[in-house]
Design an enzyme around this catalytic site. Structure first.
Site, PDB file in Angstrom:
ATOM      1  CD  GLU A   5      -2.647   1.247   2.617  1.00 49.64           C
ATOM      2  OE1 GLU A   5      -2.468   0.354   3.486  1.00 49.64           O
ATOM      3  OE2 GLU A   5      -3.485   2.157   2.740  1.00 49.64           O
ATOM      4  CE  LYS A   9      -0.947   8.591   4.751  1.00 48.49           C
ATOM      5  NZ  LYS A   9      -1.251   8.219   6.134  1.00 48.49           N
ATOM      6  CG  HIS A  61      -3.134   6.449   1.147  1.00 43.49           C
ATOM      7  ND1 HIS A  61      -2.476   5.329   1.582  1.00 43.49           N
ATOM      8  CD2 HIS A  61      -3.742   6.964   2.242  1.00 43.49           C
ATOM      9  CE1 HIS A  61      -2.688   5.159   2.871  1.00 43.49           C
ATOM     10  NE2 HIS A  61      -3.460   6.134   3.291  1.00 43.49           N
ATOM     11  CG  ASP A  63      -8.214  12.313   8.162  1.00 45.00           C
ATOM     12  OD1 ASP A  63      -7.255  11.687   8.640  1.00 45.00           O
ATOM     13  OD2 ASP A  63      -9.371  11.869   8.150  1.00 45.00           O
ATOM     14  CG  ASP A  84      -7.412   2.383   6.384  1.00 43.05           C
ATOM     15  OD1 ASP A  84      -7.614   2.471   7.609  1.00 43.05           O
ATOM     16  OD2 ASP A  84      -6.305   2.649   5.857  1.00 43.05           O
TER      17      ASP A  84
HETATM   18  C1  RNT Z   1      -2.239   4.498   6.635  1.00 40.78           C
HETATM   19  C2  RNT Z   1      -2.734   3.377   5.803  1.00 40.78           C
HETATM   20  C3  RNT Z   1      -2.940   2.070   6.527  1.00 40.78           C
HETATM   21  C4  RNT Z   1      -3.505   2.268   7.922  1.00 40.78           C
HETATM   22  C5  RNT Z   1      -3.861   0.994   8.639  1.00 40.78           C
HETATM   23  C6  RNT Z   1      -4.176   1.232  10.066  1.00 40.78           C
HETATM   24  O1  RNT Z   1      -2.279   5.697   5.992  1.00 40.78           O
HETATM   25  O2  RNT Z   1      -3.905   3.741   5.154  1.00 40.78           O
HETATM   26  O3  RNT Z   1      -3.710   1.227   5.758  1.00 40.78           O
HETATM   27  O4  RNT Z   1      -4.617   3.105   7.900  1.00 40.78           O
HETATM   28  O5  RNT Z   1      -2.851   0.098   8.472  1.00 40.78           O
HETATM   29 ZN    ZN Z   2      -5.072   2.260   4.106  1.00 40.87          ZN
END
Ligand code: RNT
Ligand code: ZN
Length: 438
Positions: A245, A247, A281, A313, A345
């Site tokens: 993942e 960001k 993200h 956020d 999430d």
């Molecule tokens: C953080 C990510 C991740 C978290 C979780 C708690 O920006 O989105 O997925 O929110 O792992």
């Molecule tokens: Zn996430």
């Protein structure tokens, strides 16, 4: 005339009379959709394939159950609010999740973070977690006939305080986080094996820097090397699926995030991993819905983290907005439901947390149902024959079709509260359970 409905939960037959307004509204909706060539019964049946994995961390503000309690930190993610009633123990968390699931149509999976293990009051550091710390969760999932998903927790720990984990130049720290993630894959594979459904283990690390760095390259090379080392352990895909993942930025990592979109898109394609798309993200003008058909040309599967970005956020409660609609529409239009794992999430501590789940899951479900109620062939024909006005008109008309009546009927079929009827259920739960947690 009586209409028989099958209760999806306990299979007992419930008989509704035609006075029931939900059924009546559904019949009218069905007729309206039929006129534009949409089969509402089929759309409802397709909803069975929309399995949402509910993140556990909205119950307790991403706190977890480590000893001593780890406060959320070091990860560029923050929870604001102090609404009463957060889950303080595994039992309370289970109680909340059970309540949420009892108010939702369809089946949900549960998505755990590594800090939510059943550690029995013993201090277990992240690199020492084992299957045994998650066996009670596996048993819980078995008894609920559902699957589990999992995540390493690479934040809220002293070794993450400097902002780097898997890409740290501190070899001791980096090794520690590699060991942690390796353990989560081992545990995830065992969850998937015991539950007969693959666990998605999603790797997100907060690594990045607040101010402008001069050596982005070494951190990215280290992240790649760490992932390569982690993925050297092999597990069957029927047990474990790995996802990564990205960001854009976090609080404290505004100037550079090591695991950027480019980084993980490349990594996922080259290494055959799932790409996690968290719609909080990206730059606000980027649409995750638009990315689906691009990335699915190159990766086998994606994981969604449905959320709602608000300004800086990325983690407000999911609502039925344009962004989530486009994501669902694109998945349905691509006929890619079987290639997309759907996770949520968000974490908001300023409102009833249990209610937030129900509202968020229902909004995500509604987006998929809305997408399933499109006259796909007609729209495509318009587009291919250059009837652009007709396409626009139909897309606009769909916005006022009675899709809410179809969703209500879907709830009724599953014997869960229809529409606003879930609000008093949440209020009663708050009064009887949440408000007593002091
Ligand atoms: C953080 C990510 C991740 C978290 C979780 C708690 O920006 O989105 O997925 O929110 O792992
Ligand atoms: Zn996430």
């Amino acid at each position: 005339m009586d209409i028989c409905l099958l209760d999806g939960r306990d299979k007992k037959q419930i008989v509704m009379t035609k006075e029931n307004t939900t059924v009546q509204a559904y019949q009218l909706a069905k007729e309206q959709y039929e006129k534009i060539g949409v089969d509402t019964d089929l759309a409802i049946r397709e909803m069975e394939k929309v399995r949402i994995s509910m993140h556990c961390w909205q119950t307790d503000d991403v706190g977890g159950f480590e000893t001593p309690d780890a406060a959320l930190g070091g990860g560029g993610i923050q929870v604001t609010g102090n609404y009463p009633g957060k889950a303080r123990t595994i039992d309370e968390l289970k109680q909340d999740i059970n309540k949420v699931m009892s108010l939702l149509p369809g089946k949900q999976r549960l998505n755990l973070h590594a800090i939510y293990g059943d550690f029995g009051g013993v201090r277990v550091d992240r690199d020492e977690i084992e299957v045994k710390h998650f066996q009670t969760w596996i048993d819980w999932a078995k008894s609920h006939k559902t699957g589990l998903d999992f995540n390493p927790t690479c934040f809220s720990h002293p070794y993450a305080d400097d902002g780097f984990t898997l890409s740290s130049k501190n070899e001791k720290h980096r090794k520690f986080w590699i060991d942690h993630v390796r353990q989560t894959r081992k545990i995830g594979a065992e969850m998937g094996k015991q539950l007969g459904s693959p666990t998605v283990n999603n790797i997100w690390v907060p690594d990045g820097s607040k101010d402008t760095p001069v050596d982005r390259n070494t951190h990215r090379r280290l992240l790649k090397e760490s992932l390569d080392e982690i993925f050297r352990d092999k597990y069957p895909e029927e047990h474990l699926l790995d996802s990564v993942e990205s960001k854009l930025f976090g609080i404290g990592s505004e100037s550079m995030v090591v695991g950027s979109h480019d980084f993980y898109l490349g990594y996922a394609i080259r290494n055959n991993k799932l790409l996690c798309l968290d719609n909080g993200h990206y730059h606000p003008t980027e649409q995750v819905g638009d990315k689906i058909s691009s990335v699915l040309q190159f990766v086998d599967q994606v994981l969604l983290h449905l959320t709602r970005g608000v300004r800086w956020d990325s983690d407000h409660v999911v609502v039925f907005n344009d962004e989530v609609q486009l994501i669902a529409q694109e998945i349905i239009r691509c006929k890619a439901l079987d290639r997309v794992k759907i996770g949520l999430d968000f974490f908001d501590a300023s409102l009833n947390r249990v209610g937030a789940y129900v509202a968020g899951v229902r909004a995500a479900q509604l987006a998929f149902l809305f997408a399933l109620l499109e006259p796909a062939e007609t729209l495509k024909k318009y587009e291919e024959s250059d009837n652009i006005f007709e396409r626009l008109a139909m897309l606009e008309i769909l916005k006022t079709k009675p899709f809410g009546a179809v969703y209500d009927y879907y709830c009724l079929q599953h014997n869960v509260p229809v529409a606003e009827a879930y609000i008093p259920e949440i209020q009663a739960y708050e009064k009887e359970v949440l408000s007593k947690r002091k």
